[in-house]
Motif scaffolding. Structure first.
Motif, PDB file in Angstrom:
ATOM      1  N   PRO A 465      26.194  45.367  33.573  1.00  0.00           N
ATOM      2  CA  PRO A 465      25.202  44.328  33.895  1.00  0.00           C
ATOM      3  C   PRO A 465      24.928  44.244  35.389  1.00  0.00           C
ATOM      4  N   GLN A 466      23.871  43.541  35.732  1.00  0.00           N
ATOM      5  CA  GLN A 466      23.535  43.334  37.142  1.00  0.00           C
ATOM      6  C   GLN A 466      24.394  42.257  37.786  1.00  0.00           C
ATOM      7  N   ILE A 467      24.926  41.356  36.970  1.00  0.00           N
ATOM      8  CA  ILE A 467      25.826  40.298  37.446  1.00  0.00           C
ATOM      9  C   ILE A 467      27.056  40.315  36.556  1.00  0.00           C
ATOM     10  N   ILE A 468      28.220  40.146  37.167  1.00  0.00           N
ATOM     11  CA  ILE A 468      29.438  39.991  36.366  1.00  0.00           C
ATOM     12  C   ILE A 468      29.829  38.520  36.385  1.00  0.00           C
ATOM     13  N   GLY A 469      30.080  37.983  35.204  1.00  0.00           N
ATOM     14  CA  GLY A 469      30.560  36.620  35.099  1.00  0.00           C
ATOM     15  C   GLY A 469      32.045  36.623  34.800  1.00  0.00           C
ATOM     16  N   TRP A 470      32.790  35.790  35.496  1.00  0.00           N
ATOM     17  CA  TRP A 470      34.236  35.693  35.231  1.00  0.00           C
ATOM     18  C   TRP A 470      34.572  34.303  34.700  1.00  0.00           C
ATOM     19  N   ASN A 471      35.233  34.286  33.549  1.00  0.00           N
ATOM     20  CA  ASN A 471      35.758  33.044  32.981  1.00  0.00           C
ATOM     21  C   ASN A 471      37.224  32.955  33.385  1.00  0.00           C
ATOM     22  N   LEU A 472      37.537  32.106  34.335  1.00  0.00           N
ATOM     23  CA  LEU A 472      38.859  32.101  34.954  1.00  0.00           C
ATOM     24  C   LEU A 472      39.542  30.744  34.781  1.00  0.00           C
ATOM     25  N   TYR A 473      40.816  30.810  34.367  1.00  0.00           N
ATOM     26  CA  TYR A 473      41.585  29.596  34.086  1.00  0.00           C
ATOM     27  C   TYR A 473      42.979  29.669  34.695  1.00  0.00           C
ATOM     28  N   SER A 474      43.091  30.289  35.858  1.00  0.00           N
ATOM     29  CA  SER A 474      44.382  30.316  36.554  1.00  0.00           C
ATOM     30  C   SER A 474      44.841  28.886  36.820  1.00  0.00           C
ATOM     31  N   GLY A 475      46.082  28.596  36.447  1.00  0.00           N
ATOM     32  CA  GLY A 475      46.560  27.231  36.587  1.00  0.00           C
ATOM     33  C   GLY A 475      46.360  26.410  35.337  1.00  0.00           C
ATOM     34  N   TRP A 476      45.825  27.055  34.297  1.00  0.00           N
ATOM     35  CA  TRP A 476      45.691  26.347  33.016  1.00  0.00           C
ATOM     36  C   TRP A 476      46.340  27.156  31.900  1.00  0.00           C
ATOM     37  N   TYR A 477      45.653  28.193  31.421  1.00  0.00           N
ATOM     38  CA  TYR A 477      46.242  28.995  30.349  1.00  0.00           C
ATOM     39  C   TYR A 477      47.367  29.892  30.860  1.00  0.00           C
ATOM     40  N   GLY A 478      47.412  30.138  32.141  1.00  0.00           N
ATOM     41  CA  GLY A 478      48.467  30.944  32.738  1.00  0.00           C
ATOM     42  C   GLY A 478      48.347  30.922  34.241  1.00  0.00           C
ATOM     43  N   GLY A 479      49.434  31.293  34.935  1.00  0.00           N
ATOM     44  CA  GLY A 479      49.409  31.379  36.376  1.00  0.00           C
ATOM     45  C   GLY A 479      49.279  30.037  37.073  1.00  0.00           C
ATOM     46  N   GLN A 480      48.872  30.103  38.343  1.00  0.00           N
ATOM     47  CA  GLN A 480      48.717  28.919  39.179  1.00  0.00           C
ATOM     48  C   GLN A 480      47.278  28.847  39.700  1.00  0.00           C
ATOM     49  N   THR A 481      46.858  27.653  40.106  1.00  0.00           N
ATOM     50  CA  THR A 481      45.492  27.510  40.618  1.00  0.00           C
ATOM     51  C   THR A 481      45.264  28.371  41.863  1.00  0.00           C
ATOM     52  N   SER A 482      46.306  28.629  42.614  1.00  0.00           N
ATOM     53  CA  SER A 482      46.158  29.456  43.823  1.00  0.00           C
ATOM     54  C   SER A 482      45.786  30.900  43.487  1.00  0.00           C
ATOM     55  N   ASP A 483      46.015  31.322  42.236  1.00  0.00           N
ATOM     56  CA  ASP A 483      45.665  32.683  41.831  1.00  0.00           C
ATOM     57  C   ASP A 483      44.154  32.892  41.756  1.00  0.00           C
ATOM     58  N   PHE A 484      43.399  31.810  41.636  1.00  0.00           N
ATOM     59  CA  PHE A 484      41.948  31.912  41.463  1.00  0.00           C
ATOM     60  C   PHE A 484      41.299  32.608  42.655  1.00  0.00           C
ATOM     61  N   ALA A 485      41.570  32.124  43.852  1.00  0.00           N
ATOM     62  CA  ALA A 485      40.962  32.714  45.053  1.00  0.00           C
ATOM     63  C   ALA A 485      41.421  34.149  45.247  1.00  0.00           C
ATOM     64  N   LYS A 486      42.674  34.425  44.924  1.00  0.00           N
ATOM     65  CA  LYS A 486      43.191  35.791  45.061  1.00  0.00           C
ATOM     66  C   LYS A 486      42.430  36.746  44.142  1.00  0.00           C
ATOM     67  N   PHE A 487      42.153  36.294  42.921  1.00  0.00           N
ATOM     68  CA  PHE A 487      41.403  37.123  41.982  1.00  0.00           C
ATOM     69  C   PHE A 487      40.016  37.441  42.532  1.00  0.00           C
ATOM     70  N   LEU A 488      39.319  36.416  43.027  1.00  0.00           N
ATOM     71  CA  LEU A 488      37.962  36.628  43.544  1.00  0.00           C
ATOM     72  C   LEU A 488      37.954  37.647  44.673  1.00  0.00           C
ATOM     73  N   ASP A 489      38.880  37.507  45.590  1.00  0.00           N
ATOM     74  CA  ASP A 489      38.908  38.413  46.736  1.00  0.00           C
ATOM     75  C   ASP A 489      39.259  39.840  46.319  1.00  0.00           C
ATOM     76  N   SER A 490      40.158  39.958  45.367  1.00  0.00           N
ATOM     77  CA  SER A 490      40.551  41.285  44.903  1.00  0.00           C
ATOM     78  C   SER A 490      39.386  41.988  44.215  1.00  0.00           C
ATOM     79  N   PHE A 491      38.685  41.273  43.349  1.00  0.00           N
ATOM     80  CA  PHE A 491      37.558  41.885  42.645  1.00  0.00           C
ATOM     81  C   PHE A 491      36.445  42.257  43.624  1.00  0.00           C
TER      82      PHE A 491
END
Length: 875
Positions: A465-491
């Motif tokens: 696709p031209q845009i990728i959408g991410w459904n992210l729940y770090s700090g809810w279904y697994g992991g910590q809320t701090s993982d959210f920003a790390k994921f964005l930067d890594s991708f």
């Protein structure tokens, strides 16, 4: 007056009548929502009106599952002679999910898919005349069908004709209703602040001989362009001369033009058909590094996703409720809606156009696919229907076609076969993406993926696709809320040129649950606010994140869910009946432009009095605002002002017993909010107190507060403190093998609507004491056996466990109150059933300073207690 004058006047009068008649002979649309008969079986008929669903109630009961099968709708219809010679259509805004339409015993048409509109040609089957009765019968079936998406999803597949139905009458020559679109498609090949061009394309059904096409573009009462052309074929194109200095459409100024396209008899001037469409002049782009741009200016898209069901209606909601939902996003300060996970009522995008809410719309290919041609063809047809039906909405900027399709993939035990499955998913994605570009090259495509980045990349879906959408729940279904920003930067490091939207993020916020020390998966409103603070900050700090859609605008029904509010996904910023939660006010404080202040919705509270002042209990109160400072008054006393940081601040409030009046003042006295908080103050030294209406409601094994359906407040237990109250011995129950939830169970508790009272407990409890003064008291003990041999497959979204399975425990124990037997050889599972609520009441008379001592003596296994209530009986 001469005869010649009379003849001239008569001639002009005839012309006026001809034109009036010609206008009246254009397209008509008659609502058919009233007067239907419905039956789920062959014996019981109900009189109903549309919209209607047969699953409004059974999705909320304690019995697993809901009716998925075939039902019938019937209606009689009489058409007068004015319909003779017309093309007639039955037009359905939505019926879920397979529909067959019969007219006078003849099958007139069918449709697969529950969320796009469809129409059925009816004139060959309908009888015209005042004495002719037509029988309309519609079979609707919401059974599982492997060839129709969605195959599974975290929402309820309500059955029924749940949107409006119309009779559409046109002349034999008319704009095409193919795919239930209006037959006229508007594009703006060139748009700038200085000029804009317009292109009109479409198709005519019926003869095109001696027909003209007239298109008029209006700005209010002013005509800004008008073009007339003769038709030479059923397919037509009109190019409108450039419009100078167009009034641009944007969230701040959603200016709409009106495009009227008329099919005209060139000989008589009669208007045979007429279609009107909105027109918004805007241009946009998504950039992998810099985000989204509208009309040449950067714009961060922030809003919500939206499901269509509402408490009391299911998905069969009145049209104005759709408008209200979009208005609530606008009021919050949002500028974006992800219409998920399926096309919705026409009013949604109509309101987005009017209010300036940009939109992404998608078809429901969710969780899994079927690897056959029939499934693919259904998906393709859905995509075409979605695009053509909504093509002319300036609010739409994205067409999407998959959501979390690798969440729990098939063939996990056969890796070679799974690779074939993945290849077929990729093939379907490529097919739908190419189809979308063919249908509408002006908008962007998107796939929404769950957080398994490596899987989507290895399958090849990220690259399509031209845009990728991410459904992210770090700090809810697994992991910590701090993982959210790390994921964005890594991708973004790996795909710097690919635009990113956070297509889902959120945490459950049961509006009845609160916590002074919130933790992950306690379902408290306070944890959800903390969650969204982290996410919004990370989104706003990253220019490459083009937009974000909170999951979800409002709570919605998901029949297979258990948890604290069974059958409801509580991630909404609003409740199921559209009452705002603190999370909604948090976004309003951060997004809205008008001065705003709001006191937290936690307005029924309880707590133990301060150690230094028995007359008050100090608790934190959150205030949301978009001003710089807020002043707080409590019971007439000024607590001073505090700075607003990230849209909120917290005051430590000394609550007195019962009603407390709070006022928040912000924005130089121009913006205020008031609340009355009912506080149940529990004295730290119970024997020193003489409250005639003393009552205490305690949740054992819990760290959260709960407001029950009778508006009683329950507070967390404490270890026994001499002179006060509390439990003796035992530990909080926690599900085995579940790292997501630190205490309690997430299973549905039978025979109660107050599940949180029974979802936590103290295991191995030895006693419970209340050091109350002399008097008579009512004690209520609440039990539910939380262990069970009954297995339940966990939702796919709970990534740390695949089944809820725990060996049942046999617990037999005696209970006494002040050494008097209360319950002998008590077994909650045997008496009530596992995962079933039960209560036991007793009355205790306290003499002197002995208080109340409830003892638990084990016979087999460990004693349990889920909750306890004490109420002083007035003499």
């Amino acid at each position: 007056m001469t005869n010649q004058t009379v003849k001239v006047l008569f001639f002009f009068a005839v012309l006026v009548l001809i034109k009036a008649a010609a206008f009246s002979q254009s397209r008509t649309q008659i609502n058919l929502d009233k007067g239907w008969k419905f039956n789920k079986d062959s014996t019981h008929l109900q009189n109903i009106n549309l919209p209607h669903t047969w699953n409004k109630d059974d999705v909320m009961d304690d019995t697993p599952g809901y009716y998925r099968g075939a039902c019938w709708y019937r209606k009689t219809l009489t058409l007068n002679d004015s319909y003779k010679g017309k093309s007639l259509f039955l037009y359905f805004n939505g019926a879920n999910q397979e529909t067959e339409v019969y007219i006078n015993g003849h099958k007139a048409g069918s449709h697969k898919g529950g969320y796009t509109r469809f129409c059925v040609e009816a004139d060959q089957y309908l009888k015209i005349g005042a004495n002719q009765t037509n029988e309309i019968a519609v079979k609707v079936d919401n059974s599982f069908n492997e060839n129709i998406p969605p195959l599974s999803a975290d929402f309820t597949f309500y059955g029924g004709i749940y949107r409006n139905v119309y009779l559409v009458a046109t002349n034999k020559s008319h704009f095409s209703l193919s795919h239930a679109a209006n037959g006229v498609f508007i594009t703006t090949p060139e748009v700038s602040a200085s000029k804009a061009s317009v292109k009109i394309t479409g198709q005519i059904e019926g003869s095109t001989a001696h027909l003209s096409l007239i298109t008029t573009i209006s700005d209010g009462a002013k005509t800004v362009a008008k073009v007339k052309s003769n038709l030479t074929s059923s397919d037509f194109t009109q190019n409108i001369p450039a419009i100078a200095k167009p009034h641009l459409w944007s969230p701040e100024d959603p200016h709409l033009y009106l495009v009227r396209t008329q099919l005209v008899d060139a000989k008589t001037g009669a208007v045979l058909d007429e279609i009107t469409n909105p027109l918004g002049f805007r241009w946009f782009k998504f950039d992998g590094e810099k985000g989204f741009f509208l009309n040449g200016k950067p714009l961060k898209l922030v809003g919500t996703s939206r499901h269509q069901d509402i408490e009391g209606f299911g998905n069969a909601i009145p049209s104005n409720y759709n408008e209200r939902d979009v208005e609530l996003i606008k009021q919050m300060g949002g500028n974006f809606i992800r219409v998920s996970h399926y096309p919705q009522d026409p009013k949604i995008l109509e309101t987005c156009d009017k209010l300036g809410i940009l939109a992404s719309v998608e078809i429901p290919v969710i969780n899994a696919i079927t690897e056959n041609e029939a499934f693919t063809e259904t998906c393709k047809n859905m995509q075409v229907e979605m695009i053509r039906q909504n093509f002319n909405h300036p609010s739409v900027v994205i067409w999407a076609y998959m959501n979390e399709v690798l969440l729990r993939p098939k063939f996990g035990d056969d890796k070679a076969r799974q690779q074939v499955y993945f290849a077929n998913i990729k093939k379907l994605a490529q097919t739908l993406d190419s189809l979308t570009h063919k249908e509408d090259p002006s908008r962007y495509t998107m796939i929404a993926c769950h957080g398994d980045y490596n899987k989507y990349r290895s399958v090849g879906l990220v690259q399509i696709p031209q845009i990728i959408g991410w459904n992210l729940y770090s700090g809810w279904y697994g992991g910590q809320t701090s993982d959210f920003a790390k994921f964005l930067d890594s991708f973004h490091k790996d795909f710097p040129a690919l635009p990113v939207i956070i297509s889902e993020f959120g945490a459950d916020a049961d509006p009845r649950i609160h916590a002074t020390q919130p933790i992950k998966f306690d379902k408290s409103v306070e944890y959800a606010v903390d969650f969204h603070k982290v996410y919004l900050k990370a989104i706003e700090e990253r220019p490459f994140v083009a937009g974000a859609a909170v999951w979800n605008l409002a709570d919605f029904n998901s029949e297979t869910r258990d948890e604290t509010m069974p059958h409801i996904n509580n991630k909404g910023l609003l409740t199921w009946d559209r009452k705002p939660k603190d999370t909604y006010y948090y976004y309003q404080a951060n997004l809205a432009k008008k001065p705003f202040v709001k006191i937290s919705t936690w307005q029924i509270r309880a707590g133990v009095s301060d150690s230094l002042n028995q007359s008050v209990c100090t608790q934190a109160v959150t205030v949301f605002s978009n001003t710089s400072k807020v002043n707080l008054k409590v019971n007439g006393i000024n607590l001073g002002s505090k700075d607003i940081i990230d849209g909120m601040t917290v005051f430590n409030v000394p609550f007195k017993n019962r009603l407390n009046k709070i006022e928040a003042i912000a924005g130089n006295q121009t913006c205020t909010d008031a609340a009355t908080i009912n506080f149940n103050l529990i004295p730290a030294k119970l024997q020193a107190d003489n409250q005639p209406d003393l009552h205490i409601n305690i949740l054992l094994g819990a760290k959260r507060f709960y407001i029950d359906q009778n508006q009683n407040i329950w507070q967390p237990d404490q270890s026994y403190k001499p002179g006060s109250f509390g439990s003796i011995g035992g530990v909080a129950y926690a599900m085995k093998g579940n790292s997501r939830q630190s205490y309690g169970t997430d299973r549905n508790i039978i025979n109660t609507n107050d599940d949180p009272i029974y979802q936590t407990q103290q295991v191995g409890i030895q006693g419970y004491r209340f050091d109350v003064p002399a008097g008579r008291y009512e004690i209520t003990l609440h039990f539910a056996e939380l262990t069970t041999d009954k297995t339940k497959e966990a939702l796919a979204y709970n990534l740390d466990n695949t089944t809820n399975k725990e060996t049942s425990q046999e617990r037999i124990f005696d209970i006494s109150a002040n050494d008097k037997p209360l319950l002998a050889t008590f077994n909650a599972a045997s008496k009530y059933g596992s995962l079933t609520a039960g209560t036991e009441k007793t009355e205790v008379t306290v003499i002197g300073n002995n208080g109340i001592n409830i003892s638990f003596k084990p016979i087999k296994g460990e004693p349990i207690l889920n909750a306890i209530q004490l109420r002083r009986i007035k003499d």
